[in-house]
Scaffold this motif. Sequence first.
Motif, mmCIF file in Angstrom:
data_model
loop_
_atom_site.group_PDB
_atom_site.id
_atom_site.type_symbol
_atom_site.label_atom_id
_atom_site.label_comp_id
_atom_site.label_asym_id
_atom_site.label_seq_id
_atom_site.Cartn_x
_atom_site.Cartn_y
_atom_site.Cartn_z
ATOM 1 N N UNK A 353 49.364 49.572 34.239
ATOM 2 C CA UNK A 353 49.379 49.545 32.780
ATOM 3 C C UNK A 353 48.078 48.916 32.289
ATOM 4 N N UNK A 354 47.520 49.446 31.194
ATOM 5 C CA UNK A 354 46.329 48.902 30.549
ATOM 6 C C UNK A 354 46.590 48.835 29.058
ATOM 7 N N UNK A 355 46.618 47.635 28.502
ATOM 8 C CA UNK A 355 46.853 47.452 27.067
ATOM 9 C C UNK A 355 48.107 48.186 26.603
ATOM 10 N N UNK A 356 49.150 48.119 27.435
ATOM 11 C CA UNK A 356 50.421 48.752 27.110
ATOM 12 C C UNK A 356 50.464 50.243 27.353
ATOM 13 N N UNK A 357 49.423 50.803 27.976
ATOM 14 C CA UNK A 357 49.340 52.240 28.219
ATOM 15 C C UNK A 357 49.485 52.525 29.708
ATOM 16 N N UNK A 358 50.244 53.548 30.078
ATOM 17 C CA UNK A 358 50.358 53.899 31.501
ATOM 18 C C UNK A 358 49.051 54.454 32.046
ATOM 19 N N UNK A 359 48.694 54.075 33.281
ATOM 20 C CA UNK A 359 47.442 54.492 33.887
ATOM 21 C C UNK A 359 47.642 54.691 35.377
ATOM 22 N N UNK A 360 46.882 55.612 35.939
ATOM 23 C CA UNK A 360 46.812 55.796 37.380
ATOM 24 C C UNK A 360 45.346 55.799 37.765
ATOM 25 N N UNK A 361 44.990 55.084 38.827
ATOM 26 C CA UNK A 361 43.610 55.025 39.285
ATOM 27 C C UNK A 361 43.501 55.568 40.703
ATOM 28 N N UNK A 362 42.280 55.942 41.100
ATOM 29 C CA UNK A 362 42.053 56.473 42.450
ATOM 30 C C UNK A 362 40.589 56.297 42.817
ATOM 31 N N UNK A 363 40.271 56.586 44.074
ATOM 32 C CA UNK A 363 38.916 56.470 44.599
ATOM 33 C C UNK A 363 38.520 57.788 45.244
ATOM 34 N N UNK A 364 37.261 58.190 45.055
ATOM 35 C CA UNK A 364 36.738 59.391 45.695
ATOM 36 C C UNK A 364 35.330 59.099 46.190
ATOM 37 N N UNK A 365 35.070 59.369 47.464
ATOM 38 C CA UNK A 365 33.752 59.132 48.056
ATOM 39 C C UNK A 365 33.025 60.458 48.255
ATOM 40 N N UNK A 366 31.924 60.648 47.532
ATOM 41 C CA UNK A 366 31.104 61.830 47.723
ATOM 42 C C UNK A 366 29.982 61.551 48.698
ATOM 43 N N UNK A 367 29.099 62.550 48.888
ATOM 44 C CA UNK A 367 28.014 62.391 49.846
ATOM 45 C C UNK A 367 27.005 61.352 49.368
ATOM 46 N N UNK A 368 26.687 61.365 48.073
ATOM 47 C CA UNK A 368 25.718 60.415 47.531
ATOM 48 C C UNK A 368 26.319 59.458 46.520
ATOM 49 N N UNK A 369 27.451 59.836 45.946
ATOM 50 C CA UNK A 369 28.049 59.058 44.875
ATOM 51 C C UNK A 369 29.448 58.606 45.257
ATOM 52 N N UNK A 370 29.809 57.419 44.787
ATOM 53 C CA UNK A 370 31.169 56.910 44.922
ATOM 54 C C UNK A 370 31.803 56.898 43.535
ATOM 55 N N UNK A 371 33.022 57.437 43.426
ATOM 56 C CA UNK A 371 33.680 57.606 42.128
ATOM 57 C C UNK A 371 34.965 56.779 42.050
ATOM 58 N N UNK A 372 35.167 56.122 40.901
ATOM 59 C CA UNK A 372 36.453 55.516 40.576
ATOM 60 C C UNK A 372 37.038 56.316 39.434
#
Length: 473
Positions: A353-372
């Motif tokens: 939850x963020x500020x009362x809002x539902x949220x889902x997070x994840x991680x993705x690793x690319x060849x040159x970039x890392x993504x949240x």
Amino acid sequence: MIRTRRTGSFILGSLVLAALLAGCTGFGGDVSLPANAPRVIGPDRDRDHVRLVRAFGGEGRAPQLQQLLTDVTNRLVMATDRPDEAFQVTILNSPAVNAFALPNGRLYVTRGLLALANDTSEVAAVLSHEIAHVTLRHASQRSELQARSALIERVAENVLNDAEEAATAQSQSRSTLASFSRAQELEADQTGVKVLARAGFDPFGAPRFLTSLGRSGTSSDNQTGDRLASHPSTNDRVSRALQAARRTELADAGETGRLAYLTALEGLSYGDDPADGVVKGRRFVHSRLGVAFEAPEGFSLENTSQAVLGSSADGERRLLFDAADTPEGQSLEDVLRSTWTDTIEPGTLTPGMVNGLPVVTALSNGKEWTFRLSAVRIGSTTYRLIMATRGNRGDLEAIFQQTLNSVRQVQPDEAKRIRPLKLQVVTAQRGDTAQILAARMPIDRPLERFLLLNVLDRNAPLKVGERYKIVVE
């Protein structure tokens, strides 16, 4: 900002789209049709025109200013060596400082560029320069360019999914699609000044506007001030334009049209269109959709037609915030799975939850970039906040959590207080200074912007009775 469901290294893909469509900074750009394209404006080109206008935020609604630009264009065309050719000018609803021409006679100027100009001769210089590119047939000399329809199709679909490929395409687009050669730019400058004078306008409007353009390119306000390597330097263009103006017959008698221009400019929208959200410094607020967030320290934000894009000064950290077009009832976990085409690391999908809002997070690793990645739901709308760092930088998690924690719902009373900004022309009174007039502007860095809009040095005194542009709500 509009809804979209295309992703897959979407941050870089969106930046490529922005570069392809917004690369014609200032005046002297072109996005070309094939060399054998017809030189008429008609239904066969309307589809491409509609797509380009949509990519730049739609048409700007300013009837008095539109009429002035149309009259100026017609006057300039009659002073060219091809007075029988058809031209049509469109105001683009974009705060970027931008103008370009298509070989079919379509001319485009953004309201950001119009806000920067200070008299009719300056905006006439922009149009004369763009007309010169067309009448000199510069586009037909650039055999390396792709067909216009194919380019727009590719940009509109935004199919780039590989970070390395996207970065390469972005670099290539800047060198091959966004600008003319140095020789063509200078030739269009020289021809444009001659036509400007023949039409009875002050030929010094060209170097004056080039000076303003150069100042905007060094301003932190200018989101498209990244001049392309193939352009001559602004100082060189100003110097050559001054020499060309001095050689004309109207060197001392050309029409500036300052009063007429400022009168037509009165009330023009300034900055972001509130209907598409507003960027104020590192903050983004969208009153209609009811959402807001704040970027980390050191980030600059750009509100495009598809998403809000952010980047650190060195380009090593980036963000994207957009609204995902999702089926009703789809879980936030499935939103991330279905709209992110790269691999999501196993076990990293985390609800919260963020500020009362539902949220889902994840991680993705690319060849040159890392993504949240994250998906946040406000009412029936799902928003995605995606942050990336080049390589596996240790600060990604901290800046991601900081930004995610700032995502919130905008309440109706706050939304009502977000009013559009517009230009107002005021007359300087005795005792007025740049600081006094700038203090009336409800924007970030008001003095810097006041000086930029009015081409003033920081310590220059104001002239009593002179008209100056300010930004008001």
